[in-house]
Design a protein around this motif. Structure first.
Motif, PDB file in Angstrom:
ATOM      1  N   ALA A  81     -13.866  -7.507   6.146  1.00 41.62           N
ATOM      2  CA  ALA A  81     -13.979  -6.199   5.498  1.00 41.62           C
ATOM      3  C   ALA A  81     -12.713  -5.356   5.651  1.00 41.62           C
ATOM      4  O   ALA A  81     -12.767  -4.126   5.667  1.00 41.62           O
ATOM      5  N   TYR A  87       0.840  -1.212   0.000  1.00 45.29           N
ATOM      6  CA  TYR A  87       0.000   0.000   0.000  1.00 45.29           C
ATOM      7  C   TYR A  87       0.869   1.255   0.000  1.00 45.29           C
ATOM      8  O   TYR A  87       0.668   2.178  -0.785  1.00 45.29           O
ATOM      9  N   THR A 104      -7.748  -4.499  -2.878  1.00 44.75           N
ATOM     10  CA  THR A 104      -8.077  -3.130  -2.481  1.00 44.75           C
ATOM     11  C   THR A 104      -8.110  -3.061  -0.964  1.00 44.75           C
ATOM     12  O   THR A 104      -8.815  -3.846  -0.309  1.00 44.75           O
ATOM     13  N   ILE A 105      -7.352  -2.150  -0.389  1.00 40.91           N
ATOM     14  CA  ILE A 105      -7.325  -1.955   1.055  1.00 40.91           C
ATOM     15  C   ILE A 105      -8.561  -1.156   1.461  1.00 40.91           C
ATOM     16  O   ILE A 105      -8.777  -0.042   0.981  1.00 40.91           O
ATOM     17  N   LEU A 106      -9.348  -1.716   2.370  1.00 39.99           N
ATOM     18  CA  LEU A 106     -10.570  -1.045   2.828  1.00 39.99           C
ATOM     19  C   LEU A 106     -10.391  -0.355   4.180  1.00 39.99           C
ATOM     20  O   LEU A 106     -11.079   0.623   4.468  1.00 39.99           O
ATOM     21  N   ASP A 107      -9.495  -0.894   5.025  1.00 40.63           N
ATOM     22  CA  ASP A 107      -9.343  -0.325   6.368  1.00 40.63           C
ATOM     23  C   ASP A 107      -7.867  -0.350   6.772  1.00 40.63           C
ATOM     24  O   ASP A 107      -7.382  -1.324   7.355  1.00 40.63           O
ATOM     25  N   LYS A 117     -10.818 -10.578   3.868  1.00 36.67           N
ATOM     26  CA  LYS A 117     -11.948 -10.144   3.039  1.00 36.67           C
ATOM     27  C   LYS A 117     -13.249 -10.277   3.813  1.00 36.67           C
ATOM     28  O   LYS A 117     -14.091  -9.371   3.784  1.00 36.67           O
ATOM     29  N   GLU A 131      -4.975   2.631  -2.796  1.00 35.12           N
ATOM     30  CA  GLU A 131      -5.716   1.557  -2.122  1.00 35.12           C
ATOM     31  C   GLU A 131      -5.689   0.243  -2.886  1.00 35.12           C
ATOM     32  O   GLU A 131      -5.828  -0.820  -2.289  1.00 35.12           O
ATOM     33  N   SER A 132      -5.547   0.286  -4.196  1.00 34.94           N
ATOM     34  CA  SER A 132      -5.618  -0.930  -5.007  1.00 34.94           C
ATOM     35  C   SER A 132      -4.268  -1.235  -5.659  1.00 34.94           C
ATOM     36  O   SER A 132      -3.564  -0.328  -6.103  1.00 34.94           O
ATOM     37  N   ILE A 167     -10.113  -5.950   3.441  1.00 32.37           N
ATOM     38  CA  ILE A 167      -9.703  -5.800   2.046  1.00 32.37           C
ATOM     39  C   ILE A 167     -10.836  -6.245   1.128  1.00 32.37           C
ATOM     40  O   ILE A 167     -11.795  -6.893   1.565  1.00 32.37           O
ATOM     41  N   GLU A 168     -10.708  -5.911  -0.143  1.00 30.04           N
ATOM     42  CA  GLU A 168     -11.541  -6.470  -1.209  1.00 30.04           C
ATOM     43  C   GLU A 168     -10.584  -7.140  -2.183  1.00 30.04           C
ATOM     44  O   GLU A 168      -9.500  -6.620  -2.451  1.00 30.04           O
ATOM     45  N   LYS A 169     -10.956  -8.313  -2.679  1.00 25.13           N
ATOM     46  CA  LYS A 169     -10.060  -9.067  -3.543  1.00 25.13           C
ATOM     47  C   LYS A 169     -10.804  -9.591  -4.759  1.00 25.13           C
ATOM     48  O   LYS A 169     -11.839 -10.238  -4.638  1.00 25.13           O
TER      49      LYS A 169
END
Length: 349
Positions: free
Chosen positions: A327, A289, A337-340, A324, A296-297, A329-331
């Motif tokens: 919550a 990151y 994608t880093i969410l938090d 994931k 984020e991605s 990350i999103e994969k």
């Protein structure tokens, strides 16, 4: 002033035809009917671009490219191979040696002129890009002289494009110079006795590769390869030694680079020794990151994540799935994608 072109071709008809086309197009042309004469003319005139046949007696095109690449005064000159169709299978060797392009014989006037104009335009764009990319180097060398000299050195060096996963140098190769990442990303890895990889570093634009080997006069201690399509420039060790001797502040900054590198390696060893799987995965994600300038991605393979965090690929998959579900990350495939960020940074176990 018209651009200067050198053509090295042992076939008289082909050579004379090319010379005629180029002179009609307004170029100043030098010509050689063998590789040895071609090298001599290149060193003497330093043309803007070189066209060279591959198959020639005595010194072939590969030998010409090798000799010119060793000479700092000719290494940056764009180099185009002229090759017969039967030789195209061997062309990869020339491209890996640093050739910029090739033309397959027979070629017409438009193909010839387009290839030349394309290479000359790309060279000008790269030189402008070098100037822009040096803004971050102000902390390395003083503005009074060192920075200007470094700009000059880099602008005179030929950049090299590496495709994704292509090796830049291998563990054990002789440290011949300092690599500067112009664009893209590079990873360095160490190979364990059991065959597993441990990622030792990730480098992006304006980062340096090979400083340890260059300053210690030892072989490279890890293997560097491109994580994505990457453009790099190499500054020969001799030129850097001269800069370091002339500008003491350069030596001080390289000491800082080495000190930071040692500190990062120590932190990585502590993480591998004492941190949990989840903590190590969080650290690896945050590292990627930050490497992407807080983007984020980013794309990363399971194998690279495993090498980076020091764990098995199956463990990577399970841990990323847990993140994931929580919550964090999103994969989607290799895109993460880093969410938090805050929760990842605070992860204890």
């Amino acid at each position: 002033m018209s651009k200067q072109i050198l053509i090295i071709e042992d076939n008289n008809d082909i050579r004379e035809n090319v010379v005629e086309i180029l002179e009609l197009a307004g170029f100043q042309v030098y010509q050689a009917n063998n590789g040895k004469t071609g090298v001599e003319l290149a060193i003497k005139h330093k043309p803007d671009i070189i066209l060279c046949d591959i198959m020639m007696p005595d010194l072939d095109g590969y030998g010409v490219l090798y000799m010119l690449a060793k000479n700092p005064e000719t290494a940056a000159i764009p180099f185009i191979f002229l090759t017969a169709k039967a030789e195209r299978i061997d062309l990869r060797k020339g491209m890996e040696m640093g050739a910029d392009d090739y033309l397959t014989k027979p070629f017409d006037d438009i193909d010839l002129l387009s290839a030349i104009e394309s290479r000359l335009k790309k060279r000008d764009l790269q030189q402008n890009f070098y100037s822009n990319s040096l803004d971050k180097l102000n902390n390395l060398i003083s503005k009074k002289g060192g920075l200007a000299e470094l700009k000059k050195i880099i602008s005179e060096r030929k950049s090299r494009q590496f495709k994704k996963n292509q090796v830049i140098y291998y563990d054990g190769d002789k440290g011949t110079g300092l690599y500067i990442v112009i664009s893209g990303k590079v990873k360095t890895v160490k190979l364990a006795e059991d065959g597993r990889e441990l990622m030792t570093g990730i480098y992006s634009a304006d980062d340096y590769l090979g400083a340890n080997a260059m300053l210690s006069n030892e072989p490279y201690s890890d293997t560097a390869s491109a994580l994505e399509d990457t453009l790099v420039c190499v500054i020969p060790k001799e030129q850097l030694d001269e800069l370091i001797n002339l500008y003491p502040e350069v030596a001080r900054e390289f000491i800082n680079i080495l000190a930071n590198d040692v500190r990062e390696k120590e932190e990585q060893l502590l993480q591998l020794a004492y941190h949990s799987v989840r903590k190590r995965m969080a650290e690896a994600l945050l590292r990627l990151y930050r490497q992407g300038n807080d983007n984020e991605s980013f794309k990363v393979s399971r194998e690279d994540m495993a090498a980076m965090a020091g764990m098995a690929t199956e463990t990577v998959s399970r841990t990323l799935t847990d993140f994931k579900d929580e919550a964090l990350i999103e994969k989607k495939g290799s895109l993460i994608t880093i969410l938090d960020v805050k929760r990842l940074a605070k992860m204890k176990n």
